[in-house]
Write an enzyme that holds these catalytic residues in place. Structure first.
Site, short mmCIF file in Angstrom:
data_model
loop_
_atom_site.label_atom_id
_atom_site.label_comp_id
_atom_site.label_asym_id
_atom_site.label_seq_id
_atom_site.Cartn_x
_atom_site.Cartn_y
_atom_site.Cartn_z
NE ARG A 1 -3.48 -2.28 2.84
CZ ARG A 1 -3.17 -3.41 3.48
NH1 ARG A 1 -1.98 -3.55 4.03
NH2 ARG A 1 -4.06 -4.39 3.58
CE LYS B 1 -5.99 -0.97 5.25
NZ LYS B 1 -7.31 -1.25 4.63
CG HIS C 1 -5.43 0.58 -3.45
ND1 HIS C 1 -4.74 0.30 -2.28
CD2 HIS C 1 -6.52 -0.22 -3.43
CE1 HIS C 1 -5.39 -0.62 -1.60
NE2 HIS C 1 -6.47 -0.96 -2.27
NE ARG D 1 -3.19 -3.59 -1.46
CZ ARG D 1 -2.62 -4.34 -0.53
NH1 ARG D 1 -1.29 -4.42 -0.48
NH2 ARG D 1 -3.33 -5.03 0.34
CG HIS E 1 -5.86 -8.82 1.32
ND1 HIS E 1 -5.97 -9.27 0.02
CD2 HIS E 1 -5.80 -7.47 1.23
CE1 HIS E 1 -5.96 -8.25 -0.81
NE2 HIS E 1 -5.87 -7.14 -0.11
CE1 TYR F 1 -6.67 -7.05 -6.39
CE2 TYR F 1 -6.32 -8.40 -4.44
CZ TYR F 1 -6.42 -7.16 -5.04
OH TYR F 1 -6.29 -6.03 -4.27
#
Length: 355
Positions: free
Chosen positions: A200, A224, A301, A304, A327, A336
């Site tokens: 990210r 995150k 993004h 990404r 994730h 994806y």
């Protein structure tokens, strides 16, 4: 932002999230704004106690907010409000949890925008070419400055003062050329790293030099919730990073003031003034590179997304891609696979006239 009589409760909830959930500063800021707006509306309606708020009140709040906000924003706001009232109930601030059955708005499933592999290659090739072009100009500028000095020495009727005046612009031009070359080297390294790792943009700008391990060709990423993961990168990214660290970064670091230099001493990527690069600049770099390469306009993004899709197309396992991207849910990564299927359908349609 409007203040409310419930600000103390909101502060306590945000502090709880920060300590126990490890949410990012941006998420905490968004949650605080969402809760303040929600409780301010109830305050305007005469509510003075959290126990007065009912499920119907919260549904009314959602109806008001949904007029001006997209479903994705409403989903986040609802999560914030549900979390707040669950916390308030658990900590004895309310006798019930009115938000327990508050439904989160469904978000339409949209496929992420991605570049094709050839477009991604074109993007990176143009960035690499820009480095080579600017290095050539930089070398030419140095040669020109040297040549003008020799010519000045051979001209007997030139005064020393005239020589000094002619050398000053040459030195300035050389500094400008060096800065432009350094920025092109930084930009190429950023693009290569974003595409090679799928990280990210927030993770990119927070990286330090020590997060790179060239011996194993991996980077340590803090994602995150302050969760860390190790992500591999390839030889092109290694070359771009080495060029930036050895040649470009020292040039931009010299432009920083002492205060800025101390704060950005460990930063992997620097801005034009020598400080740690911010997300806005990183996004601008990607958008500008896309324009110059003549590929569809993309954000970091989207780059990404492109990396994830191409890795899956290459045969990578879904779990491996999930770990690489950081994730928390495999469901997020599965998007994806749909992109890959859509691209397969497009290629099939182009290849077969009766498809």
């Amino acid at each position: 932002m409007s203040s409310t009589q419930f600000d103390g409760d909101i502060d306590s909830f945000v502090s709880y999230l920060k300590s126990n959930r490890g949410l990012s500063a941006n998420t905490l800021k968004a949650y605080r704004a969402d809760l303040t707006a929600c409780l301010h509306l109830f305050e305007l309606r005469g509510v003075t106690d959290l126990n007065e708020i009912t499920l119907d009140d919260l549904r009314s709040w959602m109806a008001v907010e949904s007029r001006d906000h997209a479903r994705s924003s409403m989903a986040r706001k609802t999560v914030a409000v549900r979390g707040f009232f669950a916390w308030a109930y658990e900590h004895g601030l309310t006798t019930t949890d009115p938000a327990a059955t508050l439904m989160t708005p469904s978000i339409p499933s949209t496929l992420p925008a991605v570049l094709t592999e050839s477009q991604a290659e074109q993007l990176l090739d143009v960035a690499e070419h820009a480095v080579a072009t600017n290095q050539y100009k930089d070398d030419g500028g140095a040669a020109a400055a040297s040549g003008s000095g020799k010519a000045a020495g051979k001209t007997a009727d030139k005064s020393a003062d005239t020589v000094h005046r002619s050398e000053a612009p040459a030195r300035a031009d050389k500094r400008d050329n060096a800065r432009v070359t350094a920025e092109s080297q930084r930009n190429a390294a950023i693009l290569e790293l974003l595409y090679a790792t799928g990280i990210r943009v927030a993770e990119l700008v927070s990286m330090d030099i020590a997060d790179i391990d060239f011996s194993t060709r991996t980077i340590k990423v803090t994602g995150k919730g302050n969760k860390q993961r190790v992500v591999p990168f390839g030889l092109p990214a290694q070359r771009a990073l080495e060029t930036w660290l050895e040649q470009g970064r020292p040039v931009l670091a010299r432009t920083a003031t002492d205060a800025v230099k101390s704060r950005a001493a460990n930063a992997l990527f620097l801005g034009a003034r020598g400080g740690r690069i911010d997300q806005r600049i990183a996004r601008d770099i990607v958008h500008r590179a896309a324009r110059e390469a003549g590929v569809p306009d993309i954000s970091p993004h989207a780059l990404r997304h492109s990396a994830a899709t191409h890795i899956l197309d290459g045969g990578a396992d879904l779990r491996e891609v999930q770990e690489m991207l950081g994730h928390s849910s495999l469901k997020t990564t599965q998007r994806y696979t749909h992109v890959s299927i859509e691209q397969l359908k497009n290629r099939y349609g182009q290849a077969f006239p009766r498809a």
